[in-house]
Design a protein around this motif. Sequence first.
Motif, PDB file in Angstrom:
ATOM      1  N   PHE A 129       0.807  -1.079   0.205  1.00 27.35           N
ATOM      2  CA  PHE A 129       0.084   0.171   0.072  1.00 27.35           C
ATOM      3  C   PHE A 129       0.965   1.394  -0.036  1.00 27.35           C
ATOM      4  O   PHE A 129       0.375   2.347  -0.597  1.00 27.35           O
ATOM      5  CB  PHE A 129      -1.031  -0.143   1.199  1.00 27.35           C
ATOM      6  CG  PHE A 129      -2.371  -0.533   0.897  1.00 27.35           C
ATOM      7  CD1 PHE A 129      -3.444   0.065   0.277  1.00 27.35           C
ATOM      8  CD2 PHE A 129      -2.399  -2.151   1.014  1.00 27.35           C
ATOM      9  CE1 PHE A 129      -4.641  -0.757   0.084  1.00 27.35           C
ATOM     10  CE2 PHE A 129      -3.665  -2.724   0.662  1.00 27.35           C
ATOM     11  CZ  PHE A 129      -4.531  -2.076   0.322  1.00 27.35           C
ATOM     12  N   GLN A 130       2.054   1.275   0.573  1.00 26.33           N
ATOM     13  CA  GLN A 130       3.002   2.342   0.354  1.00 26.33           C
ATOM     14  C   GLN A 130       3.431   2.599  -1.014  1.00 26.33           C
ATOM     15  O   GLN A 130       3.382   3.560  -1.394  1.00 26.33           O
ATOM     16  CB  GLN A 130       4.170   2.277   1.403  1.00 26.33           C
ATOM     17  CG  GLN A 130       3.829   1.878   2.877  1.00 26.33           C
ATOM     18  CD  GLN A 130       3.112   3.076   3.565  1.00 26.33           C
ATOM     19  OE1 GLN A 130       3.510   4.123   3.451  1.00 26.33           O
ATOM     20  NE2 GLN A 130       2.056   2.773   4.088  1.00 26.33           N
ATOM     21  N   ILE A 131       3.686   1.468  -1.674  1.00 18.95           N
ATOM     22  CA  ILE A 131       4.002   1.484  -2.920  1.00 18.95           C
ATOM     23  C   ILE A 131       2.994   2.116  -3.835  1.00 18.95           C
ATOM     24  O   ILE A 131       3.167   3.002  -4.744  1.00 18.95           O
ATOM     25  CB  ILE A 131       4.540   0.221  -3.517  1.00 18.95           C
ATOM     26  CG1 ILE A 131       5.713  -0.202  -2.768  1.00 18.95           C
ATOM     27  CG2 ILE A 131       4.675  -0.008  -5.038  1.00 18.95           C
ATOM     28  CD1 ILE A 131       6.311  -1.718  -2.838  1.00 18.95           C
ATOM     29  N   VAL A 132       1.734   1.578  -3.653  1.00 20.04           N
ATOM     30  CA  VAL A 132       0.552   2.205  -4.234  1.00 20.04           C
ATOM     31  C   VAL A 132       0.452   3.703  -4.095  1.00 20.04           C
ATOM     32  O   VAL A 132       0.312   4.420  -5.165  1.00 20.04           O
ATOM     33  CB  VAL A 132      -0.889   1.340  -4.025  1.00 20.04           C
ATOM     34  CG1 VAL A 132      -2.003   2.265  -4.648  1.00 20.04           C
ATOM     35  CG2 VAL A 132      -0.620   0.037  -4.330  1.00 20.04           C
ATOM     36  N   GLY A 133       0.619   4.028  -2.943  1.00 19.48           N
ATOM     37  CA  GLY A 133       0.601   5.601  -2.468  1.00 19.48           C
ATOM     38  C   GLY A 133       1.566   6.384  -3.482  1.00 19.48           C
ATOM     39  O   GLY A 133       1.313   7.495  -3.974  1.00 19.48           O
ATOM     40  N   VAL A 134       2.723   5.765  -3.539  1.00 19.27           N
ATOM     41  CA  VAL A 134       3.748   6.486  -4.471  1.00 19.27           C
ATOM     42  C   VAL A 134       3.512   6.424  -5.876  1.00 19.27           C
ATOM     43  O   VAL A 134       3.348   7.429  -6.411  1.00 19.27           O
ATOM     44  CB  VAL A 134       5.143   5.916  -4.153  1.00 19.27           C
ATOM     45  CG1 VAL A 134       6.167   6.591  -5.091  1.00 19.27           C
ATOM     46  CG2 VAL A 134       5.769   6.114  -2.664  1.00 19.27           C
ATOM     47  N   SER A 135       2.810   5.312  -6.272  1.00 30.78           N
ATOM     48  CA  SER A 135       2.477   5.315  -7.622  1.00 30.78           C
ATOM     49  C   SER A 135       1.212   6.249  -7.912  1.00 30.78           C
ATOM     50  O   SER A 135       0.973   6.582  -9.240  1.00 30.78           O
ATOM     51  CB  SER A 135       2.129   4.035  -8.110  1.00 30.78           C
ATOM     52  OG  SER A 135       0.801   3.627  -7.411  1.00 30.78           O
ATOM     53  N   LEU A 136       0.558   6.617  -6.971  1.00 32.69           N
ATOM     54  CA  LEU A 136      -0.671   7.470  -6.989  1.00 32.69           C
ATOM     55  C   LEU A 136      -0.231   8.853  -6.999  1.00 32.69           C
ATOM     56  O   LEU A 136      -0.958   9.986  -7.076  1.00 32.69           O
ATOM     57  CB  LEU A 136      -1.676   7.246  -6.199  1.00 32.69           C
ATOM     58  CG  LEU A 136      -2.469   5.862  -6.178  1.00 32.69           C
ATOM     59  CD1 LEU A 136      -3.305   5.857  -5.341  1.00 32.69           C
ATOM     60  CD2 LEU A 136      -3.234   5.946  -7.607  1.00 32.69           C
ATOM     61  N   GLY A 137       1.213   9.341  -6.869  1.00 36.43           N
ATOM     62  CA  GLY A 137       1.593  10.422  -6.797  1.00 36.43           C
ATOM     63  C   GLY A 137       1.810  11.128  -5.616  1.00 36.43           C
ATOM     64  O   GLY A 137       2.238  12.302  -5.363  1.00 36.43           O
ATOM     65  N   GLN A 138       1.631  10.369  -4.483  1.00 33.33           N
ATOM     66  CA  GLN A 138       1.799  10.801  -3.008  1.00 33.33           C
ATOM     67  C   GLN A 138       3.153  10.379  -2.482  1.00 33.33           C
ATOM     68  O   GLN A 138       3.493   9.241  -1.761  1.00 33.33           O
ATOM     69  CB  GLN A 138       0.677  10.369  -2.277  1.00 33.33           C
ATOM     70  CG  GLN A 138      -0.541  10.868  -2.490  1.00 33.33           C
ATOM     71  CD  GLN A 138      -1.731  10.059  -1.690  1.00 33.33           C
ATOM     72  OE1 GLN A 138      -1.568   9.637  -0.470  1.00 33.33           O
ATOM     73  NE2 GLN A 138      -2.978  10.009  -2.067  1.00 33.33           N
TER      74      GLN A 138
END
Length: 138
Positions: free
Chosen positions: A71-80
């Motif tokens: 989920f941390q990786i998903v956050g970065v991939s969403l631009g956060q």
Amino acid sequence: FFLLEHIFLISQSCFSFGGSISMPLWIGLATIAAALYVVVVLIVRKVYALKGAMLYGGSLYAVALSMDLVFQIVGVSLGQLPFVYGIVGGTFFLLSDGILTYTMFKHNFRRSDLPIMATYLIAQLLYTTAFFASTLGW
């Protein structure tokens, strides 16, 4: 309580994403979690010869820890970008718990508490930084 902590961290990530995650991504993440659980159970059973509640509970914890990192990786991939701290922190959590598991079930080594606690505290610091950075919009 460690399991709850990671569930709360995953929940906080989901709230940070808002409506950014589509249904196919949710289904993909759930599929990853289920497949990961099966793989972890098989590996833990073979490598550590655990059975029963320790096998299934420990595997559930390992999956929650891993999905927290996902989920941390998903956050970065969403631009956060503050979730980068969470990615590094999640890696330190996996390292800490990996060392802890090895020392508990395979071979304890002298002063094993030092790398376990050092990596754990670094992980907590980085996750706390990621939480505040994403919440406060740093």
